[in-house]
Write an enzyme that holds these catalytic residues in place. Structure first.
Site, PDB file in Angstrom:
ATOM      1  N   ASN A   9       0.870  -1.170   0.000  1.00 12.98           N
ATOM      2  CA  ASN A   9       0.000   0.000   0.000  1.00 12.98           C
ATOM      3  C   ASN A   9       0.910   1.224   0.000  1.00 12.98           C
ATOM      4  O   ASN A   9       1.450   1.610   1.029  1.00 12.98           O
ATOM      5  CB  ASN A   9      -0.899  -0.026   1.236  1.00 12.98           C
ATOM      6  N   ARG A  90      -2.589  -2.045  -3.470  1.00  9.46           N
ATOM      7  CA  ARG A  90      -3.847  -1.353  -3.213  1.00  9.46           C
ATOM      8  C   ARG A  90      -3.911  -0.096  -4.077  1.00  9.46           C
ATOM      9  O   ARG A  90      -2.954   0.680  -4.111  1.00  9.46           O
ATOM     10  CB  ARG A  90      -3.930  -0.945  -1.744  1.00  9.46           C
ATOM     11  N   HIS A 179     -13.441   2.151  -0.008  1.00 13.55           N
ATOM     12  CA  HIS A 179     -13.392   1.062   0.991  1.00 13.55           C
ATOM     13  C   HIS A 179     -14.035  -0.207   0.441  1.00 13.55           C
ATOM     14  O   HIS A 179     -14.466  -1.078   1.217  1.00 13.55           O
ATOM     15  CB  HIS A 179     -14.143   1.412   2.298  1.00 13.55           C
ATOM     16  N   ARG A 238     -13.272  14.616   7.874  1.00 17.81           N
ATOM     17  CA  ARG A 238     -14.108  14.981   6.721  1.00 17.81           C
ATOM     18  C   ARG A 238     -15.540  15.283   7.152  1.00 17.81           C
ATOM     19  O   ARG A 238     -16.074  14.634   8.057  1.00 17.81           O
ATOM     20  CB  ARG A 238     -14.154  13.842   5.698  1.00 17.81           C
ATOM     21  N   GLU A 386      -7.959  -5.778   5.174  1.00 12.59           N
ATOM     22  CA  GLU A 386      -7.874  -5.374   3.768  1.00 12.59           C
ATOM     23  C   GLU A 386      -6.677  -6.010   3.069  1.00 12.59           C
ATOM     24  O   GLU A 386      -6.742  -6.328   1.886  1.00 12.59           O
ATOM     25  CB  GLU A 386      -7.836  -3.849   3.671  1.00 12.59           C
TER      26      GLU A 386
END
Ligand code: ADP
Length: 398
Positions: A9, A90, A179, A238, A386
């Site tokens: 990643n 990723r 996601h 956010r 993940e």
């Protein structure tokens, strides 16, 4: 020999990696290169219980990746005998091009590059990692696994904004979600865990970034993130859902530039903007601090906004699904914040949702049902992974 996948990643200033056995889910080795491009970087490599940490300047991703390979060489396991069958990368934005994992060819690499304007913070950083890793490990297949791929299956009614169709077409504006690797992994695992495919599921991936999805019989039918990860739930920094006219207002009345508003909405809002704290543990501390009533009250309102947003999505997704069998909590907050789970469950009590407070108590590191047997909806905590999901997806292409 055991087959393994090296999952990478690559971010703008870091490279995270894990060597995974996709059969068992074991992380054989893992590590992170941090502060790439800064004066002093850091590499941490963990293998067989030994943690190696080194500080040194890491000017770019190529040096970072070479350091990773060196640590595998010096500290183990030796990559030449580790049974690596693929490197899984990723990638946040796969746009309309990728509805599943892709073997990285020059053409695929260029499509990821073309998508940079849709994910200006992420895709360029992924490309750096991909280019260097393909160069240094050219004899192993490299696979890109996209955060958006699962949601390419969304029906038109939830993937399309009610924006002028011509403008949307010209600028590829639609709801891509994010996601997706986690939502796909968790919804699949939940079906296996419960031994049922015909499930109406809500998956709550609540981390620093947070999103919720509605999954019916294994297919995603809606999700809270949109063109970018900004839409939807209240997050660490956010806003989540907000009237787009706030942008016009801040530009006209506040004289703010588009970049300033982008930064404000993505980095200085959410729990941080409401309380000054990004991490939920710190927000709860403010809520429990009776010595500062003003800050306490603000933090409580912030938590109410957070929980209420979750509640709204449960309501609307239950309607869209035509019923609801299970809500699954995952990621940093979903797995560890028992108070968030409890407050949402209590808000759903009028609909027959009942949480087992004892089972819900504490951080939960393994799959666990946290509702009572007579609850109208099953509440589940299921840790996401993940990296494992990326490794498993990469393997499907070989
Ligand atoms: P991301 O991958 O988006 O960075 P994570 O899934 O790792 O996020 O989640 C990180 C967040 O999880 C933290 O910001 C914090 O709010 C929350 N978190 C982690 N541990 C706990 C805990 N014990 N209690 C409450 N919240 C926690």
């Amino acid at each position: 020999m055991t087959q393994t996948v090296l999952v990478i990643n690559s971010g703008s200033s870091s490279i995270k990696y894990q060597l995974i056995n996709p059969e068992t889910g074991d992380a054989i080795a893992k590590g992170i290169v941090e502060r790439i491009g800064e004066e002093l970087g850091e590499i941490t490599h963990t293998y067989a219980g030994d943690v190696t940490s080194e500080e040194r300047a890491i000017p770019d991703h190529e040096v970072g990746m070479r350091e990773v390979l060196r640590l595998f060489d010096e500290k183990g396991p030796a990559l030449s005998t580790a049974g690596i069958v693929a490197v899984g990368h990723r990638v946040v934005q796969g746009g309309k091009y990728f509805a599943g994992p892709a073997l990285i060819t020059d053409e695929v690499r260029n499509l990821i590059e073309q998508l940079c304007p849709m994910a200006p913070l992420h895709n360029p950083a992924h490309l750096k990692g991909i280019d260097v890793a393909r160069d240094l490990m050219s004899d192993i297949p490299h696979v890109a696994v996209f955060d958006t791929a699962f949601f390419q299956q969304l029906p038109a009614k939830t993937s399309t904004y009610a924006l002028n169709a011509q403008v949307a077409e010209t600028y590829a504006v639609r709801r891509y979600g994010a996601h997706g690797t986690s939502h796909q992994f968790i919804s699949g695992e939940v079906a296996k865990f419960l031994g049922r495919d015909d499930l109406k599921q809500i998956v709550m991936h609540l981390g620093n970034g947070a999103s919720v999805s509605a999954v019916k019989n294994g297919q995603p039918i809606d999700t809270s993130m949109g063109l970018t990860p900004l839409e939807g739930l209240v997050m660490g920094t956010r806003t989540g859902d907000i009237d787009p006219a706030v942008v016009f207002h801040l530009a006209r009345q506040g004289g703010m530039s588009i970049d300033e508003i982008d930064h404000l909405f993505n980095k200085e809002s959410g729990m941080k903007g409401l309380t000054g704290e990004t991490d939920m543990r710190s927000v709860w501390k403010l809520i429990h601090n009776d010595e500062d009533h003003e800050t306490q009250a603000k933090a409580r309102v912030a938590m109410d906004i957070y929980i209420n947003r979750l509640l709204k999505y449960v309501g609307s997704y239950t309607a869209e699904l035509g019923g609801l069998d299970v809500i699954t909590f995952t990621a940093g907050i979903g797995e560890n914040d028992w108070n968030v789970r409890r407050e949402l469950a209590e808000a759903l009590a009028p609909f027959g949702v009942k949480i087992d407070l004892e089972k819900n108590d504490g951080r939960i590191g393994e799959p666990r049902i946290i509702s009572t047997p007579d609850s109208s909806v099953l509440l589940l905590v299921y840790p996401t992974n993940e990296e494992l999901a990326i490794a498993q997806q990469a393997l499907t292409l070989l």
